[in-house]
Structures are given as structure tokens and as C-alpha cells.
Write an enzyme that holds these catalytic residues in place. Sequence first.
Site, PDB file in Angstrom:
ATOM      1  N   ARG A 239       0.611  -3.116  -8.884  1.00  0.00           N
ATOM      2  CA  ARG A 239      -0.192  -1.919  -9.132  1.00  0.00           C
ATOM      3  C   ARG A 239      -1.054  -1.626  -7.918  1.00  0.00           C
ATOM      4  NH1 ARG A 239       2.904  -0.888 -12.304  1.00  0.00           N
ATOM      5  NH2 ARG A 239       2.689  -0.465 -14.535  1.00  0.00           N
ATOM      6  N   GLU A 268      -1.188   7.232  -7.334  1.00  0.00           N
ATOM      7  CA  GLU A 268       0.195   7.748  -7.290  1.00  0.00           C
ATOM      8  C   GLU A 268       0.295   9.071  -8.028  1.00  0.00           C
ATOM      9  OE1 GLU A 268       3.129   4.803  -8.467  1.00  0.00           O
ATOM     10  OE2 GLU A 268       1.883   3.293  -7.522  1.00  0.00           O
ATOM     11  N   HIS A 287       7.454   3.936  -5.386  1.00  0.00           N
ATOM     12  CA  HIS A 287       7.496   3.194  -6.662  1.00  0.00           C
ATOM     13  C   HIS A 287       8.951   3.010  -7.146  1.00  0.00           C
ATOM     14  CE1 HIS A 287       4.707   2.030 -10.179  1.00  0.00           C
ATOM     15  NE2 HIS A 287       5.832   1.354 -10.267  1.00  0.00           N
TER      16      HIS A 287
END
Length: 331
Positions: A239, A268, A287
Site C-alpha cells: 500500500r 492512487e 498497481h
Amino acid sequence: MTRVFVSQEIVEDALEEFEGSGITVDLRRDHRPLPAEELRATAADYDGLICLLTDRIDAEFLAACPRLRVVANVAVGFDNIDVAAATRAGVAVTNTPRVLTDATADLAFTLLLATARRVPEGDAFLRAGKYTHWRVKQEQMGVDVFGATLGLFGLGQIGRAVARRARGFDMTVLYHDVHRLPAEDERELGVTYVEFEELLARSDFVSVHSPLTDTTRHRFDAAAFAAMKPTAMLINTARGPVVDEAALAAALRDGVIAGAGLDVFEREPEVDAQLVQLRERVVLLPHLGSATGTTRREMCRMAARNVRDALSGKRPESLVNPEVAPREGTG
Ligand SMILES: O=CC(=O)O
């Protein structure tokens, strides 16, 4: 009628899991998250929600959706959901563990190798027509991965899968986690427990595999980077907010550490402009941790099964809040 809302585009054949269940599913065919107030207003008419990490499920959302009985995140992490608030509201929360472990561990290793061996830089160099000679200048070289020391911050399923991969590269594997493995498991996996400071001081590569919690938020800050070797590289497939992104950009720019391979970011899909400008030994991915066809399909199917089961009075296979006392169905 029992109704499920899917907040963003998912692998559509996952919806086959609802066949014969009598549940009606509305799929929003858009890959951008809805603004919070629109998500609240839409989900208010549904009994179940399938959502992604970019959907924020907080107390305000839950209060606005009195029919909702289950929220299924298409992700193993669930820091986008206020689980305590969901439990208080009688809403089951589910995630998608296990099915993405190996794909994410593969990606962590891909990033580690790509950063260490400067793969994107080599690719860009060749495409720019500059490949005219064998490279020998030290400042153009990568660093060895085999035999190096890897420090895992977090040793859950994904951290362990990375440790197994590291064995094939003859790496020394250190780990730090709030839970220490039994000695026999440590031996079998070939990992050594160390305190956080030792992990930072000894590792050539530090790879983040912890969830995002109040304790891990910004655990990698300016002081942590200063405690790492100047030759060390940071890999993050967990994360973004576990790392203070501004401090990382400064540490990379000032040579406090040597490189970073990042698949996750603090805000993000936004990425810190300073990071984007750093091209040497810095690899940035959008990601992609679980982004293989098979894994994404399995995650979506698992989320669909979780919702179907929760709404059919069965215990979902990956319930995050087993203590929840379910709301009565209105459908
Ligand atoms: O980041 C992806 C996940 O938590 O599954």
C-alpha cells in the site's frame, strides 16, 4: 427483489456466479470510481455491493445505504473500508485473499529485478537508438540480486511467497512483522526475524508486504530511509501510504537510498510528480500486483461468490468481520 450493485468494471464472467440465485446484478461499465455522493445515492437501493479499492466505504456511506447487507472488496486489502463501522451497521465485509498471492509475489520480484538491473532504462536506451556498444561504465551498471540480503516488511501470505522466490536467488531473507513465526516455520521458509532498525540497516532490498494500518502508515519516512544502506532499494507492492512518498522522492534525489520499485502510491491513481521525474533506478507501475488474466478473474469470481453467499444466508468464504450480526434482508 435482492439486488447487487457492482461499482466499477470487473471481469464480467464473474457474474455467472449469480446464475440461479435469484439475485439481480447491476454492473456499472466504467473503470473510473464514482464520486462519493453518487456512490452513496446509487448503492442506497441495493442489498449487496461489489467494489474496488478506489471506492471509500465509510460510516457516512453505510448510514446512507440502510438496505446494504454485504460489501465485497475485489482486493485482499480492505483499508478503503471502515470495517468497524460496517460491523456496527450489521454489514458483512469480504475480501479476496489467497487467489492473488502468487501473482503479487511475482510482481514484487519483477519490480525488484527490474529496479536492480535497470530494465526500463535499458529498454528506453535501445528504443532511442543508442545501443551502439557494450556498456562498461560503472555508473550505468545495475546491482546483483543473487546472494543479496532481502528484508521483508510484513510476512503474511504474499511476504512468504516472496521469501520462497528469494531462495532461488540464494538471498539472505530477513523479516519484520508484528507476528513472529514459530522457529520451525522460520527455518522451513529460510527467514530470520529482526527488529525494524536491523531490517533497514542490513537489507540490500527492502520489500513492503504489510497491510495499511495506523501503525504502518508512513512507517517508511525520512528517518527510515536514513537508516538504510545508501545502496539499498525499496520495493512496494503493498500500500502506498506505508511509505511517505515525498520523503522517498527526496531520499532518492539526494542519494540517501539508491532506488525504488513501486506498484502502489499514496494517492492512487495520482503519482507524486517528483517521483515521476526520477528515471534512474526508479521503476513505477500502475498497481499491477494482481494483474494477470487468471488472477483478476479469480478475484472477481470470489467477490461475486462472497456476495451471493452473504445474501443467501450462507457464510461467505472470506469474511473479514465474522463478528458481524447481519441486518435483516429487505429483498
Ligand atoms: O492491492 C490489491 C489488493 O489488495 O488486492
